[in-house]
Design a protein around this motif. Structure first.
Motif, mmCIF file in Angstrom:
data_model
loop_
_atom_site.group_PDB
_atom_site.id
_atom_site.type_symbol
_atom_site.label_atom_id
_atom_site.label_comp_id
_atom_site.label_asym_id
_atom_site.label_seq_id
_atom_site.Cartn_x
_atom_site.Cartn_y
_atom_site.Cartn_z
ATOM 1 N N LYS A 55 0.835 -1.204 0.000
ATOM 2 C CA LYS A 55 0.000 0.000 0.000
ATOM 3 C C LYS A 55 0.868 1.251 0.000
ATOM 4 O O LYS A 55 0.619 2.224 -0.719
ATOM 5 C CB LYS A 55 -0.913 0.007 1.223
ATOM 6 N N LEU A 86 -4.172 9.405 -1.297
ATOM 7 C CA LEU A 86 -5.194 8.592 -1.926
ATOM 8 C C LEU A 86 -5.818 9.371 -3.079
ATOM 9 O O LEU A 86 -5.928 10.589 -3.015
ATOM 10 C CB LEU A 86 -6.284 8.209 -0.910
ATOM 11 N N ARG A 123 -7.272 -6.697 -4.664
ATOM 12 C CA ARG A 123 -8.516 -6.384 -3.964
ATOM 13 C C ARG A 123 -8.358 -5.152 -3.074
ATOM 14 O O ARG A 123 -9.188 -4.241 -3.098
ATOM 15 C CB ARG A 123 -8.932 -7.589 -3.110
ATOM 16 N N GLN A 124 -7.268 -5.122 -2.290
ATOM 17 C CA GLN A 124 -7.059 -3.997 -1.381
ATOM 18 C C GLN A 124 -6.862 -2.696 -2.146
ATOM 19 O O GLN A 124 -7.390 -1.652 -1.763
ATOM 20 C CB GLN A 124 -5.844 -4.271 -0.496
ATOM 21 N N SER A 125 -6.101 -2.764 -3.221
ATOM 22 C CA SER A 125 -5.784 -1.538 -3.960
ATOM 23 C C SER A 125 -7.009 -0.983 -4.670
ATOM 24 O O SER A 125 -7.261 0.223 -4.652
ATOM 25 C CB SER A 125 -4.664 -1.815 -4.965
ATOM 26 N N THR A 137 -10.188 -1.451 -3.977
ATOM 27 C CA THR A 137 -11.271 -1.029 -3.077
ATOM 28 C C THR A 137 -10.879 0.147 -2.193
ATOM 29 O O THR A 137 -11.754 0.877 -1.725
ATOM 30 C CB THR A 137 -11.708 -2.209 -2.192
ATOM 31 N N GLU A 138 -9.580 0.343 -1.939
ATOM 32 C CA GLU A 138 -9.163 1.373 -0.994
ATOM 33 C C GLU A 138 -8.387 2.522 -1.640
ATOM 34 O O GLU A 138 -8.349 3.620 -1.081
ATOM 35 C CB GLU A 138 -8.307 0.747 0.114
ATOM 36 N N LEU A 139 -7.740 2.271 -2.786
ATOM 37 C CA LEU A 139 -6.864 3.290 -3.368
ATOM 38 C C LEU A 139 -7.338 3.795 -4.727
ATOM 39 O O LEU A 139 -7.176 4.982 -5.036
ATOM 40 C CB LEU A 139 -5.444 2.733 -3.514
ATOM 41 N N THR A 182 -10.053 1.065 -11.599
ATOM 42 C CA THR A 182 -10.342 -0.349 -11.398
ATOM 43 C C THR A 182 -10.707 -1.030 -12.711
ATOM 44 O O THR A 182 -10.250 -2.145 -13.010
ATOM 45 C CB THR A 182 -11.484 -0.516 -10.378
ATOM 46 N N TYR A 235 -15.217 -7.540 -6.324
ATOM 47 C CA TYR A 235 -15.547 -6.117 -6.408
ATOM 48 C C TYR A 235 -17.054 -5.928 -6.545
ATOM 49 O O TYR A 235 -17.668 -5.112 -5.846
ATOM 50 C CB TYR A 235 -14.821 -5.485 -7.599
ATOM 51 N N GLN A 290 -18.574 -4.007 -3.190
ATOM 52 C CA GLN A 290 -18.565 -2.555 -3.313
ATOM 53 C C GLN A 290 -19.975 -1.970 -3.418
ATOM 54 O O GLN A 290 -20.955 -2.682 -3.678
ATOM 55 C CB GLN A 290 -17.731 -2.137 -4.530
#
Length: 334
Positions: free
Chosen positions: A188, A222, A265-267, A269-271, A277, A300, A304
């Protein structure tokens, strides 16, 4: 028969290896050894003493209602004790053994059988000898391990080994989980740093009128979420998506598929924004990372918000990926 690990002093009256007197016959020797083992279970109950020590010979004789000389002859000579002596000894030894959490090791019936055999041996009675041999056979049979008990014990041991293996695997999985969480955190930071570097580069290359906007982008870690109608990707967005796909592909090639998917998944949904995406999914398809693309679409769409899912579906449709657009919508519908 066992004394539960408490070995008497060598040469003492409780020594199992103490020599028998000359002329003592085999069956009497067998009885004498059994009597010695029972005597080794006798313990002092004196409250003034610390611990429970074995009895001295005179103390044992007094407790068993005989003289020390008689007790010595019962244990090491040809003298055969009366039945009431055996009953008393077996009872007293059983009481002390139970207090110490031990087993007496021989039943009273088996002990009396040894006496019968010794008497038959002494008297030369064929009937008594035959009965003694039957008693010996029964004693051996009773000591033979039970097949059912052995199978149960083996089952228990197998289950214990399995529990130990599972516990070891669980500990290993927990350690791996901690390691993966640390790597995700590092990734991250790496993604955020890359975005920041790109923003700074764009800011340095921008004209005077554009520098305040670029500088604001450089200071943000972000990405700023876009409005549904704002789907225009900047060079920074494209570069971030490419970097993410490259890192995921490298992890997948090195055999770390789970970590590659966690990174995606983390990137996303969060970044990343929905537009970014969608670009990640398209690039995964282009790089023939179909499994990662399918998994990302499913998770996703499932997790989401509907607004983000619809934005991703619209981006995919406009980028010539209608099948993926439909797949992410179906995932959202469950």
């Amino acid at each position: 028969m066992s004394s539960a690990g408490r070995s008497p002093l060598k040469g003492g009256w409780l020594d199992p290896d103490k020599e028998f007197k000359e002329g003592v016959r085999p069956r009497k020797r067998q009885l004498g050894l059994a009597l010695r083992a029972l005597c080794r279970l006798l313990r002092s109950g004196d409250p003034g003493e610390s611990g429970r020590r074995p009895l001295k010979q005179a103390e044992a004789a007094q407790r068993l209602n005989c003289t020390a000389n008689e007790l010595s002859r019962y244990l090491s000579d040809s003298r055969i004790p009366p039945q009431d002596f055996l009953e008393c000894l077996h009872k007293e030894a059983g009481t002390d053994a139970a207090a110490d959490g031990q087993d007496v090791g021989i039943t009273l019936e088996a002990l009396l059988g040894l006496r019968t055999g010794a008497l038959a041996e002494q008297q030369g009675c064929e009937h008594c000898l035959a009965m003694s041999e039957r008693v010996d056979a029964l004693i051996k049979q009773s000591k033979a391990p039970c097949p059912g008990c052995m199978a149960h014990e083996q089952q228990q041991e197998a289950r214990l080994r399995q529990r130990k293996r599972l516990a070891a695997r669980l500990r290993s999985a927990r350690r791996e989980g901690v390691r993966l969480r640390m790597e995700i955190a590092d990734l991250k930071v790496t993604v955020a740093d890359l975005k920041s570097e790109l923003a700074e580069k764009l800011a340095s290359e921008a004209g005077p009128g554009e520098r305040p906007v670029a500088a604001q982008g450089a200071g943000a870690q972000l990405p700023v979420p876009r409005r549904p109608g704002d789907r225009q990707l900047s060079a920074r967005d494209v570069s971030a998506a490419r970097q993410l796909v490259a890192q995921a592909e490298e992890l997948d090639r090195s055999g770390r598929e789970d970590l590659a998917f966690i990174l995606l998944r983390q990137s996303t949904t969060e970044l990343l924004s929905p537009a970014e995406t969608a670009l990640v999914i398209v690039k995964l398809r282009y790089r023939q990372q179909d499994r990662l693309a399918d998994d990302l679409i499913h998770v996703y769409g499932r997790d989401q918000e509907n607004q983000d899912v619809m934005a991703v579906a619209l981006e995919l449709h406009e980028k010539g990926a209608p099948d993926d657009a439909g797949a992410v919508l179906r995932a959202a519908l469950g």
